[in-house]
Design a protein around this motif. Structure first.
Motif, PDB file in Angstrom:
ATOM      1  N   ILE A   1      38.926 -10.227  10.347  1.00  0.00           N
ATOM      2  CA  ILE A   1      37.805  -9.301  10.574  1.00  0.00           C
ATOM      3  C   ILE A   1      37.903  -8.711  11.979  1.00  0.00           C
ATOM      4  O   ILE A   1      37.633  -7.532  12.204  1.00  0.00           O
ATOM      5  CB  ILE A   1      36.448 -10.035  10.409  1.00  0.00           C
ATOM      6  CG1 ILE A   1      36.305 -10.612   9.004  1.00  0.00           C
ATOM      7  CG2 ILE A   1      35.288  -9.111  10.729  1.00  0.00           C
ATOM      8  CD1 ILE A   1      36.274  -9.596   7.909  1.00  0.00           C
TER       9      ILE A   1
ATOM     10  N   THR B   1      39.705  -5.527  12.206  1.00  0.00           N
ATOM     11  CA  THR B   1      39.259  -4.338  11.463  1.00  0.00           C
ATOM     12  C   THR B   1      38.352  -3.411  12.276  1.00  0.00           C
ATOM     13  O   THR B   1      38.016  -2.324  11.800  1.00  0.00           O
ATOM     14  CB  THR B   1      38.430  -4.748  10.223  1.00  0.00           C
ATOM     15  OG1 THR B   1      37.274  -5.469  10.681  1.00  0.00           O
ATOM     16  CG2 THR B   1      39.232  -5.614   9.263  1.00  0.00           C
TER      17      THR B   1
ATOM     18  N   THR C   1      31.449  -9.696   4.329  1.00  0.00           N
ATOM     19  CA  THR C   1      32.556  -8.736   4.297  1.00  0.00           C
ATOM     20  C   THR C   1      33.377  -8.884   3.024  1.00  0.00           C
ATOM     21  O   THR C   1      34.453  -8.315   2.898  1.00  0.00           O
ATOM     22  CB  THR C   1      33.472  -8.922   5.519  1.00  0.00           C
ATOM     23  OG1 THR C   1      33.981 -10.264   5.494  1.00  0.00           O
ATOM     24  CG2 THR C   1      32.732  -8.685   6.815  1.00  0.00           C
TER      25      THR C   1
ATOM     26  N   THR D   1      37.917  -1.908   3.794  1.00  0.00           N
ATOM     27  CA  THR D   1      39.354  -2.192   3.897  1.00  0.00           C
ATOM     28  C   THR D   1      39.726  -3.526   3.248  1.00  0.00           C
ATOM     29  O   THR D   1      40.782  -4.085   3.507  1.00  0.00           O
ATOM     30  CB  THR D   1      39.798  -2.214   5.375  1.00  0.00           C
ATOM     31  OG1 THR D   1      39.020  -3.221   6.054  1.00  0.00           O
ATOM     32  CG2 THR D   1      39.568  -0.873   6.037  1.00  0.00           C
TER      33      THR D   1
ATOM     34  N   GLU E   1      38.616   1.731  -1.447  1.00  0.00           N
ATOM     35  CA  GLU E   1      38.363   2.462  -0.208  1.00  0.00           C
ATOM     36  C   GLU E   1      37.537   3.734  -0.441  1.00  0.00           C
ATOM     37  O   GLU E   1      36.625   4.043   0.316  1.00  0.00           O
ATOM     38  CB  GLU E   1      39.690   2.783   0.487  1.00  0.00           C
ATOM     39  CG  GLU E   1      39.462   3.358   1.859  1.00  0.00           C
ATOM     40  CD  GLU E   1      40.494   2.905   2.885  1.00  0.00           C
ATOM     41  OE1 GLU E   1      41.516   2.296   2.504  1.00  0.00           O
ATOM     42  OE2 GLU E   1      40.257   3.180   4.076  1.00  0.00           O
TER      43      GLU E   1
END
Ligand SMILES: [Fe+2]
Length: 403
Positions: A57, A60, A163, A207, A260
């Motif tokens: 994470i 990102t 996430t 993502t 995405e």
């Protein structure tokens, strides 16, 4: 046999003798919510926020956005712990709690998947009450007022920003954590572990690799299905499970295949995972916990593999159980007199379409590993919640079938 009669050990319809239902987490869902993290978390009593996350994470850019959201709201970031592994352990929780103390934090914010959120929950309990993570094990054992008879004592404010769309840990009062030297996953559950705030923003899964979206999505579908047939079922949870299944039906494949660019599918999967989560699970989770502890099979993958086998087995247990699977089948347009077989087949095909393995031998589980898995499954708390009573032989047979 009449549902609810004294002879029926697992009535799955009628008026229940007893159940309780709680969901005390404030959920906010929508677009561009990360910017409001501080504004929202302040309302839950946070001032100096300790962020818990992982290395992936960190890469990102999400951590920076959340940090900015925290400071924009007038709060401070006391520190960041980004050392949470894929399968977190009691040791990690202890070092996370110590780091938060050292940083002078007064609240926790988990930004990540199930492992990150569960780590933050247990670290928060240790941070607030002392002791170590291993000692937190158990259901409804956290400290309470009035010599243990009163209200459970609150822990430091916790916010969760998932996430992945799967675990639902951001709205649950449970955490599952590995004990490193014992090949064991312990469960910790009590009301104070409900996060005070969950922020669902589809930007957090933009993502997400398709394989992870698929595996975590299969975890969510497993929660919804197991929750709906569990002996701990309730009408409150039924409503959530069935709506979760409809949303998963409409969004999971889209989110995996064109994640995405499909914000709607990703957002709806975050909500579906939220609706699906329950403590009332069953033998799929009982089988998957030891597969993770012994052979490192990712939780969602293990569930996807075990789910069809458990459904086949359970559906033969009683007409009531089969009826419950029939309700689920309706949502997926699956109907057959042998509902267990039909639903199992549908789910195996779904798993394959999502690009996930469908057999234990594909994920490194050897045949001689089965006895250890059986022992783990029999000892797992969720075994008691399965609608059909499970013996060691039953589990051995199901693991062999899944091999
Ligand atoms: Fe799960």
């Amino acid at each position: 046999m009449e549902a609810g009669s004294a002879l029926d050990p697992t009535p799955l319809k009628g008026f229940k003798d007893f159940y309780q239902y709680t969901g005390s987490t404030r959920v906010i869902s929508g677009r561009n919510l990360l910017e409001s993290t501080g504004f929202e978390f302040q309302k839950e009593g946070a001032r100096r926020v300790f962020i818990v996350t992982d290395g992936v994470i960190r890469g990102t850019g999400l951590v920076e956005r959340v940090e900015a959201g925290i400071t924009d709201g007038g709060l401070e970031v006391a520190g960041i712990f980004d050392d949470v592994p894929q399968d977190s352990s009691t040791e990690v929780c202890d070092s996370c709690a110590a780091a938060a103390k050292e940083a002078g934090a007064d609240s926790f914010l988990a930004l990540g998947g199930g492992s990150v959120m569960d780590t933050a929950k247990v670290a928060d309990a240790v941070f607030t009450h002392g002791g170590d993570a291993r000692e937190q094990e158990g259901f409804f054992l956290m400290p309470r007022a009035d010599d243990g008879m009163g209200r459970p004592l609150e822990i430091a404010p916790l916010a969760c920003i998932p996430t992945t769309a799967g675990t639902g840990s951001e709205v649950s009062m449970a955490a599952v954590i590995k004990v490193p030297d014992e090949n064991l996953k312990i469960e910790i559950a009590d009301f104070p572990l409900f996060p005070r705030l969950a922020i669902l923003d589809p930007d957090t899964t933009r993502t997400l690799p398709p394989a992870v979206a698929a595996a975590t999505g299969m975890d969510a579908i497993t929660h919804a299905i197991e929750g709906y047939v569990s002996v701990d079922w309730s009408p409150h949870q039924d409503a959530r499970s069935l709506q979760a299944l409809r949303m998963i039906r409409d969004n999971l494949e889209r989110a995996v295949q064109r994640g995405e660019e499909d914000e709607e599918a990703r957002g709806n999967m975050l909500i579906a995972a939220n609706l699906a989560i329950t403590l009332a699970l069953g033998s799929v989770h009982a089988m998957s916990h030891p597969a993770g502890a012994h052979f490192g099979v990712p939780h969602g993958v293990a569930n996807a593999i075990h789910l069809p086998h458990v459904i086949r087995h359970n559906a033969q247990g009683s007409p009531d159980i089969a009826d419950r699977y029939r309700d689920i089948g309706e949502i997926f347009d699956v109907s057959d007199r042998e509902i267990g077989d039909a639903l199992a087949e549908y789910l195996t095909e779904l798993t394959a379409r999502l690009g996930l393995p469908t057999r234990l031998s594909q994920v490194g589980v050897p045949e001689d590993g089965i006895p250890a898995l059986v022992e783990g499954a029999v000892g797992d708390g969720t075994t008691l919640l399965n609608p059909r009573e499970m013996s060691e032989e039953d589990y051995a047979e199901l693991y062999r079938a899944a091999l």
